[in-house]
Design a protein around this motif. Structure first.
Motif, PDB file in Angstrom:
ATOM      1  N   SER A 111     -10.566 -66.932 -42.431  1.00  0.00           N
ATOM      2  CA  SER A 111      -9.723 -67.898 -41.722  1.00  0.00           C
ATOM      3  C   SER A 111     -10.481 -68.409 -40.499  1.00  0.00           C
ATOM      4  CB  SER A 111      -8.402 -67.245 -41.308  1.00  0.00           C
ATOM      5  OG  SER A 111      -8.637 -66.080 -40.545  1.00  0.00           O
ATOM      6  N   ASP A 112     -10.222 -69.649 -40.145  1.00  0.00           N
ATOM      7  CA  ASP A 112     -11.019 -70.306 -39.110  1.00  0.00           C
ATOM      8  C   ASP A 112     -10.520 -70.010 -37.696  1.00  0.00           C
ATOM      9  OD1 ASP A 112      -8.681 -71.720 -39.315  1.00  0.00           O
ATOM     10  OD2 ASP A 112      -9.626 -73.692 -39.502  1.00  0.00           O
ATOM     11  N   HIS A 136     -13.419 -64.913 -35.837  1.00  0.00           N
ATOM     12  CA  HIS A 136     -14.284 -64.997 -37.017  1.00  0.00           C
ATOM     13  C   HIS A 136     -15.486 -65.901 -36.743  1.00  0.00           C
ATOM     14  CE1 HIS A 136     -10.838 -63.777 -39.972  1.00  0.00           C
ATOM     15  NE2 HIS A 136     -11.468 -62.740 -39.471  1.00  0.00           N
ATOM     16  N   CYS A 137     -15.227 -67.024 -36.112  1.00  0.00           N
ATOM     17  CA  CYS A 137     -16.329 -67.950 -35.812  1.00  0.00           C
ATOM     18  C   CYS A 137     -17.316 -67.316 -34.837  1.00  0.00           C
ATOM     19  CB  CYS A 137     -15.777 -69.253 -35.236  1.00  0.00           C
ATOM     20  SG  CYS A 137     -14.707 -70.179 -36.374  1.00  0.00           S
ATOM     21  N   PHE A 161     -15.323 -70.865 -44.055  1.00  0.00           N
ATOM     22  CA  PHE A 161     -14.048 -70.780 -43.369  1.00  0.00           C
ATOM     23  C   PHE A 161     -13.002 -71.640 -44.076  1.00  0.00           C
ATOM     24  CE2 PHE A 161     -17.355 -69.972 -40.236  1.00  0.00           C
ATOM     25  CZ  PHE A 161     -16.921 -68.780 -39.693  1.00  0.00           C
TER      26      PHE A 161
END
Length: 369
Positions: free
Chosen positions: A292-293, A297-298, A313
């Motif tokens: 998931s974006d 996570h990024c 993503f």
């Protein structure tokens, strides 16, 4: 001295294991102090096997409010402790009575106002979050595990913090050999040619696993899905897949590596994270990820700054068909990755040494003025 509620088998406890054993390797005397009796699913035996001395106040939540601070103060004095490192709302709330000459450091692994209300209810969760942030003002130095938490705290909590990212034991979490992959699939009764998706984590609202399972079902693809974890959303997850025989719920696993080694892609649909251990462990084993974006996570991909496996993503917040299309694009990218590489490669991007070095620096700064 590291102070936590218990050594329950969780990601934060695993991080504590990495840190405490590394500190011993560096020549420091280390104690781990728990506040309550251990649950059934505890990592205490592993700490002891690693030579870490584990102590316990052995008090419940209510009793610790009355006697916890005095007992901690006495124990710290008796052991001539120079650094107290706390983790969790209960432990962080006990440090205010300590001698200011003792270095005090706390690690925060979430943003309390985002994490507590969904877990404990809106009012109770808000009060717990307020109390936790208030308690942290009595700590010399506060570490957080991601930049996104740091930004939330500095903007809304008025706390100055240091970012210290989580780590992974690269000797444990590494790419499997061909034999280990074949054996892992056999042990899980998976067909050698199956395309296997793995989802790892507590089945709680923040992880949004039921929505992910519904979206995977809409792909109309031939997938075998392994769900590793347990929690209050288990029934919702089962309802989302109906009678599908291609989704298997494995519950909590003492060792998640066989599920990672047997899989072709790791997927997370979390609405928020600190610095997700499960994703880091998947990446360390060379497993491609569809995530998931969210900012954590990024950030994780940016922090790695190394030769990563394929990471893409998606967002299930988009309209239904848009979400499915994004997932399909992610699977297409993963398939292309396997066609290009043909094999897993370990990713040693999350160093225990780097984490320990940053904490040593904080320990030197942790005396409250």
């Amino acid at each position: 001295m590291y102070v936590v509620s218990t050594l329950e088998r969780t990601g934060p406890t695993r991080q504590l294991l990495y840190l405490s054993t590394k500190m011993q390797e560096l020549g420091h005397r280390v104690w781990v102090l728990t506040l309550s009796p251990e649950p059934k699913d505890s990592l205490k035996a592993i700490f002891l096997d690693q030579g870490v001395e584990v102590l316990s106040l052995n008090v419940g939540r209510l009793k610790s409010l009355f006697v916890g601070r005095a007992r901690l103060r006495k124990l710290v004095a008796d052991k001539a402790v120079e650094v107290v490192h706390t983790q969790g709302i209960r432990a962080d709330g006990l440090v205010s009575g300590l001698d200011p000459a003792i270095s005090r450091v706390a690690t925060l692994r979430n943003y309390p106002f985002e994490d507590y209300p969904p877990l404990y209810g809106k009012l109770k969760g808000w009060l717990m979050a307020w109390f936790h942030l208030r308690a942290l003002t009595d700590v010399g130095r506060v570490a957080v595990v991601s930049g996104s938490i740091a930004r939330s705290l500095e903007t809304n909590g008025k706390l100055q913090v240091e970012v210290v990212h989580n780590s992974v034991d690269s000797q444990l979490f590494c790419a499997p050999s061909s034999e280990e992959r074949v054996q892992s699939r056999a042990n899980l009764a998976l067909h050698p040619d199956a395309f296997v998706v793995v989802i790892v984590g507590d089945l709680i609202r923040r992880k949004r696993v039921p929505e992910l399972l519904l979206a995977l079902g809409r792909l109309k693809a031939r997938l075998d899905v392994l769900v590793v974890g347990d929690g209050p959303e288990l029934d919702s997850c089962k309802a989302a897949v109906g009678i599908s025989s291609t989704v298997r719920f494995l519950g909590k696993c003492e060792d998640v590596r066989p599920a990672l080694w047997a899989s072709d892609v790791f997927i997370s649909n979390s609405a928020s994270e600190g610095m997700p251990n499960a994703v880091m462990e998947a990446i360390a084993t060379g497993l491609p990820c569809i995530l998931s974006d969210i900012s954590a996570h990024c950030e994780l991909v940016t922090v790695a700054n190394a030769s990563l496996p394929e990471v893409t993503f998606f967002s299930l917040d988009k309209p239904k068909q848009g979400s499915v299309d994004q997932l399909k694009e992610g699977f297409d990218a993963v398939n292309d990755y396997w066609l290009r590489t043909g094999q897993r490669r370990s990713c040693d991007a999350f160093s225990v040494d780097a984490m320990a070095e940053k904490y040593c620096s904080l320990y030197r700064q942790g005396k409250r003025s």
